[in-house]
Each structure stands twice: as structure tokens, then as C-alpha cells.
Design a protein around this motif. Sequence first.
Motif, mmCIF file in Angstrom:
data_model
loop_
_atom_site.group_PDB
_atom_site.id
_atom_site.type_symbol
_atom_site.label_atom_id
_atom_site.label_comp_id
_atom_site.label_asym_id
_atom_site.label_seq_id
_atom_site.Cartn_x
_atom_site.Cartn_y
_atom_site.Cartn_z
ATOM 1 N N VAL A 1 0.838 -1.204 0.000
ATOM 2 C CA VAL A 1 0.000 0.000 0.000
ATOM 3 C C VAL A 1 0.868 1.248 0.000
ATOM 4 C CG1 VAL A 1 -1.654 1.311 1.361
ATOM 5 C CG2 VAL A 1 -1.915 -1.154 1.132
ATOM 6 N N LEU A 2 1.978 1.204 0.752
ATOM 7 C CA LEU A 2 2.868 2.347 0.795
ATOM 8 C C LEU A 2 3.486 2.632 -0.571
ATOM 9 C CD1 LEU A 2 4.300 4.496 2.506
ATOM 10 C CD2 LEU A 2 6.077 2.799 3.023
ATOM 11 N N VAL A 3 3.868 1.536 -1.265
ATOM 12 C CA VAL A 3 4.440 1.718 -2.617
ATOM 13 C C VAL A 3 3.416 2.333 -3.561
ATOM 14 C CG1 VAL A 3 5.335 0.498 -4.616
ATOM 15 C CG2 VAL A 3 6.140 -0.108 -2.319
ATOM 16 N N GLU A 4 2.186 1.826 -3.463
ATOM 17 C CA GLU A 4 1.132 2.345 -4.349
ATOM 18 C C GLU A 4 0.839 3.820 -4.022
ATOM 19 O OE1 GLU A 4 -2.148 -0.202 -3.795
ATOM 20 O OE2 GLU A 4 -1.279 -1.928 -4.833
ATOM 21 N N VAL A 5 0.803 4.126 -2.748
ATOM 22 C CA VAL A 5 0.519 5.513 -2.362
ATOM 23 C C VAL A 5 1.642 6.416 -2.812
ATOM 24 C CG1 VAL A 5 0.255 7.052 -0.401
ATOM 25 C CG2 VAL A 5 -0.950 4.867 -0.425
ATOM 26 N N THR A 6 2.868 5.936 -2.693
ATOM 27 C CA THR A 6 4.010 6.754 -3.093
ATOM 28 C C THR A 6 3.972 6.988 -4.611
ATOM 29 O OG1 THR A 6 5.332 5.811 -1.299
ATOM 30 C CG2 THR A 6 6.517 6.872 -3.083
ATOM 31 N N ALA A 7 3.676 5.891 -5.350
ATOM 32 C CA ALA A 7 3.605 6.045 -6.802
ATOM 33 C C ALA A 7 2.500 7.010 -7.208
ATOM 34 C CB ALA A 7 3.381 4.665 -7.456
ATOM 35 N N SER A 8 1.344 6.904 -6.545
ATOM 36 C CA SER A 8 0.232 7.794 -6.864
ATOM 37 C C SER A 8 0.580 9.251 -6.540
ATOM 38 C CB SER A 8 -1.005 7.370 -6.053
ATOM 39 O OG SER A 8 -1.392 6.065 -6.390
ATOM 40 N N ALA A 9 1.310 9.449 -5.485
ATOM 41 C CA ALA A 9 1.685 10.815 -5.092
ATOM 42 C C ALA A 9 2.673 11.403 -6.104
ATOM 43 C CB ALA A 9 2.296 10.783 -3.716
#
Length: 315
Positions: free
Chosen positions: A302-310
Motif C-alpha cells: 500500500v505504501l508503494v502504491e501511495v508513493t507512486a500515486s503521489a
Amino acid sequence: KISRIIRTPIGNAMLVGVGGSGKQSLTRLASYIAGYKTFQIVLTRTYNASNLLDDLKILYRMSGLKGQGVTFIFTDQEIKDEGFLEYMNNLLATGEISNLFARDEIDEITSELIPIMKKEFPRHPPTNENLYNYFLSRARSNLHVVLCFSPVGENFRSRALKFPALFSGCTMDWFLRWPKDALIAVADYFLANFQIRCTDEVKTSVVNTMGKIHDLVAEKCVEYFERFRRQMHVTPKSYLSFLAGYRTIYTEHLNEVGILDQRMKTGLAKLVEAQESVNELSKELAVKEKDLAVASKNADKVLVEVTASAQAAEK
């Protein structure tokens, strides 16, 4: 021997031994076997010769008037006054104590003896003299004096010189120390039903050791007297106290050990319970660690996805 002595008419005994030898106990047993009553004076601060004469009157009435066998136990501890021995000396020498009964008391006694004497001696005229002599003869036959004296000290020797009838009118029985075999037999009897947590061989050794210890102490008392000229005695009473003390101390220590054993068992049970609880918690912890590892992976994703989305949003 005491039983044989007091069963004979005019049978009196002198038992000589240190205190605690069993003189009074054996006399009471012999008296019970013979079916006699046992009498012993009760000392008080005010007890004097007059009280002794009153007790002797009771004994004469029991033995001479009622014809009851009586064992009179008299110990050297009961001699508050040397005059007591004068009365005992007369009693053993002639069977009569001068002026013991008043004239009216003698008349009362002789009047009650008339039918008894007529039945036993029908040809004897019931005169006052014959009745009184019959009373004295019945008293001497039924009253058995047992003197319990200690040979320790000078009093025993001096009384032998002053009051010869105490010795000539009695059958003497010396109470010597028990042999070692007897000591072992007594210890075996008292400890036979006493539970000792050991093997039979060890228990037998304990019994033998008790007898040997007491016998050794008796020998050392003799050596002590020869060296320092001071008397020390160990008696059967002290030996029985030794056996009773051993049983008491052994029981107390066994109870103490039992309490400590119970405490240790309770502590071990608590440790086992704690170990089981730790094992259960360890199992639960292992399961929780697995769940934590899965949750941690999901959180990383989830952290990777959130970072990518940001980052995409910033561009």
C-alpha cells in the motif's frame, strides 16, 4: 518378687534403688495382681505425725477390721520427720503402734469383730484381750508395707542403725541398672509400631544404638564417680523419657520436613504451570508474528502504491 512378698502373710518389702527405677510402679502392679488396695500418704505443708497416725488408723481399720488386703507404699521422699520412721519401725517389729486408738475406738472395733472371730475361732472366748489380739493379727496379715528407699547418701546407712526393724522386718529387693539386652528389648517394644521412614535394617540399628547409648552413659556415670567422687545416675525412667523424647523429636522433624516437602511440591507445580502458560503464549506469539508479517507486506504494498500515486499527481 514383689508379688510373692506381699502375697505372703506379714509380707513386707524394702525396695532399694535410685529414683526412677520403677519401685512404686511395680508395687502398684503387684498390688493390683494380688487384688489389694494401694495406699500412699499425701504430703502437704502441714502434714505431721498426727496426720500420719490418722492415716495409719485408716489402714488398721481396712486391714484388721474389714479384712481387706492393703499395700502401704512409703517412700523416703515422704519422710518429713524422722519420727515417722519410729512409727514404721514399731509397725514392722510388733505390728502394733502404742496408743494409736483411744479406748472407745478399741471398744467399737472389738465389738464389730465378735461375730467375725466367733465364725473363724468358735472356741475362743470373745474377751477384750482376745478380740484386740485378733484385730492385730488380722491387721498384720493383711497390711503389707512396701518401703521405697534410695541408697544414695548417708541417710540410708544412719536409718539402718537407728531403725533396725525397717530392715529386719522386710524382704529387701535391690533395683540395679538394666542390662544392655533389656534396654534393647524395651527400645524395640516402644518403637515396634512407631513408623520410621527407613529400611528394617536401619531401624534395627537405631534400636540397638539406643540401648548401647544408655548403657554407655551408665558406665560413664560409674567412671565419673570413681574420678570425681560425685554420684550421677541414669535410671529406667530416664531411659523411657529418652525413648519418648526421640519419638517426639522425630515426629516434629518429620512434620517440618513434610511441610517443606509440600511447599516444594507446590512451588514445582507453579513452575510447571508457568512453563505450560509460557509454551501456550509462545505458540500464540508465533501465530501473531505470521499475521504481523502478512500485514507488514500488505502495508508495504500500500505504501508503494501511495508513493507512486503521489509522484504521478505531482507530475
